[in-house]
Design a protein around this motif. Structure first.
Motif, PDB file in Angstrom:
ATOM      1  N   TYR A  21       0.833  -1.205   0.000  1.00 58.56           N
ATOM      2  CA  TYR A  21       0.000   0.000   0.000  1.00 58.56           C
ATOM      3  C   TYR A  21       0.870   1.259   0.000  1.00 58.56           C
ATOM      4  O   TYR A  21       0.548   2.258  -0.651  1.00 58.56           O
ATOM      5  CB  TYR A  21      -0.937   0.012   1.210  1.00 58.56           C
ATOM      6  N   CYS A  22       1.983   1.204   0.710  1.00 55.35           N
ATOM      7  CA  CYS A  22       2.906   2.340   0.721  1.00 55.35           C
ATOM      8  C   CYS A  22       3.498   2.561  -0.667  1.00 55.35           C
ATOM      9  O   CYS A  22       3.668   3.715  -1.098  1.00 55.35           O
ATOM     10  CB  CYS A  22       4.012   2.120   1.741  1.00 55.35           C
ATOM     11  N   ALA A  25       0.876   4.291  -2.731  1.00 57.90           N
ATOM     12  CA  ALA A  25       0.725   5.684  -2.319  1.00 57.90           C
ATOM     13  C   ALA A  25       1.873   6.543  -2.823  1.00 57.90           C
ATOM     14  O   ALA A  25       1.668   7.695  -3.231  1.00 57.90           O
ATOM     15  CB  ALA A  25       0.633   5.767  -0.795  1.00 57.90           C
ATOM     16  N   VAL A 183       3.759  10.586   2.558  1.00 59.80           N
ATOM     17  CA  VAL A 183       3.337   9.189   2.716  1.00 59.80           C
ATOM     18  C   VAL A 183       4.075   8.610   3.910  1.00 59.80           C
ATOM     19  O   VAL A 183       5.295   8.755   4.030  1.00 59.80           O
ATOM     20  CB  VAL A 183       3.658   8.360   1.457  1.00 59.80           C
ATOM     21  N   GLY A 187      -0.510   6.182   6.465  1.00 64.46           N
ATOM     22  CA  GLY A 187      -1.444   6.791   5.542  1.00 64.46           C
ATOM     23  C   GLY A 187      -0.801   7.804   4.623  1.00 64.46           C
ATOM     24  O   GLY A 187       0.429   7.908   4.521  1.00 64.46           O
ATOM     25  N   VAL A 188      -1.661   8.568   3.951  1.00 64.51           N
ATOM     26  CA  VAL A 188      -1.250   9.610   3.017  1.00 64.51           C
ATOM     27  C   VAL A 188      -1.773  10.944   3.535  1.00 64.51           C
ATOM     28  O   VAL A 188      -2.910  11.033   4.021  1.00 64.51           O
ATOM     29  CB  VAL A 188      -1.802   9.339   1.601  1.00 64.51           C
ATOM     30  N   SER A 202      -5.734   9.855   3.298  1.00 65.50           N
ATOM     31  CA  SER A 202      -6.199   8.463   3.242  1.00 65.50           C
ATOM     32  C   SER A 202      -5.477   7.641   4.283  1.00 65.50           C
ATOM     33  O   SER A 202      -4.355   7.964   4.693  1.00 65.50           O
ATOM     34  CB  SER A 202      -6.008   7.854   1.851  1.00 65.50           C
ATOM     35  N   HIS A 204      -4.018   3.785   5.217  1.00 66.15           N
ATOM     36  CA  HIS A 204      -3.724   2.457   4.692  1.00 66.15           C
ATOM     37  C   HIS A 204      -4.614   1.448   5.422  1.00 66.15           C
ATOM     38  O   HIS A 204      -4.818   1.569   6.648  1.00 66.15           O
ATOM     39  CB  HIS A 204      -2.257   2.095   4.925  1.00 66.15           C
ATOM     40  N   THR A 229      -6.476   4.131   1.360  1.00 57.55           N
ATOM     41  CA  THR A 229      -5.534   4.141   0.245  1.00 57.55           C
ATOM     42  C   THR A 229      -5.971   3.076  -0.752  1.00 57.55           C
ATOM     43  O   THR A 229      -6.346   1.962  -0.375  1.00 57.55           O
ATOM     44  CB  THR A 229      -4.114   3.845   0.747  1.00 57.55           C
TER      45      THR A 229
END
Length: 256
Positions: A21-22, A25, A183, A187-188, A202, A204, A229
């Motif tokens: 997920y990272c 992002a 990031v 999250g973002v 967002s 994660h 995300t």
């Protein structure tokens, strides 16, 4: 692909990890950037930049970090001497994703020292190119371990320039200044607020708003509804696991 994530033939693919997920992002930071030089710093941003170029941002330029532009497989595709690199930086044709030892609510970044700059308790990298980066081209940030030690009320020394300090310096500083996103492993974040203070954009999957708030050393802007995300597509997941990072460097930087 790391041994832990290698699927058994016929078995369903392993679930998406926090590290993946990272990667997604970070890749999204370069969406719609066009022909600019992507300068990722760290394993996950580097995987993200290569993923972006292979999918939704094919015009991105990648460098070997020395004097060459390289293709997806690392093959040299062009010459990028230092003087040309500086021309791209000062002309806004670069989007760097830097690390941060400290970040505050307005995006001021510190990578130089901890404590009073005249007598620091810890010496870090130094200011490096952070002021030039932030005042001349888009600069995003990657933080692999979200904590109050990184997300602070006030940075001990300003290296990368945030929105409040750029505004105080006037039009010469704000003309090209932009911090598209931050990031972290939770999250973002962006600065899409009236005063350009940091906002949770967002989460994660698996992270919570409460967890983010507890790990942040300042009052964070949080919308009433925070999206997750986005999921990687099957193609993106295959590229991450089998083509770009088969050795699993992403999982060593952010553990699930």
């Amino acid at each position: 692909m790391s041994p832990a994530s290698t699927p058994t033939p016929g078995a369903p693919a392993p679930p998406v990890t926090r590290a993946e997920y990272c990667v997604i992002a970070c890749a999204e930071a370069w969406r719609d950037n066009g022909e600019v030089l992507a300068s990722p710093m760290g394993p996950i941003p580097s995987i993200g930049a290569r993923l972006a170029k292979r999918t939704f941002s094919p015009d991105l330029l990648l460098t070997d970090g020395e004097a060459m532009l390289v293709g997806l497989d690392g093959t040299p595709e062009g010459w990028l001497p230092y003087r040309q690199h500086l021309t791209m930086v000062t002309g806004g044709r670069r989007h760097v994703m830097m690390g941060a030892s400290q970040l505050d609510r307005f995006g001021n970044q510190n990578i130089s020292c901890i404590g009073d700059w005249s007598r620091p308790t810890r010496q870090l990298l130094g200011v490096r190119g952070a002021p030039v980066n932030t005042l001349n081209n888009p600069t995003s940030y990657w933080v692999p371990r979200h904590s109050p030690r990184v997300f602070v009320e006030r940075v001990d020394m300003v290296c990368g320039v945030g929105y409040d300090r750029a505004a105080a310096a006037g039009p010469s500083a704000t003309r090209f200044h932009r911090v598209p996103r931050v990031v972290s492993d939770l999250g973002v974040f962006d600065f899409a607020t009236p005063d350009h203070s940091m906002r949770l954009a967002s989460l994660h999957p698996g992270a919570t708003v409460e967890q983010v708030r507890e790990a942040t050393g300042f009052r964070l802007s949080v919308p009433d509804e925070v999206p997750l995300t986005r999921e990687p597509t099957p193609r993106e997941l295959r590229l991450i696991r089998e083509v770009i990072d088969p050795g699993g460097a992403r999982d060593r930087e952010v553990r699930s």
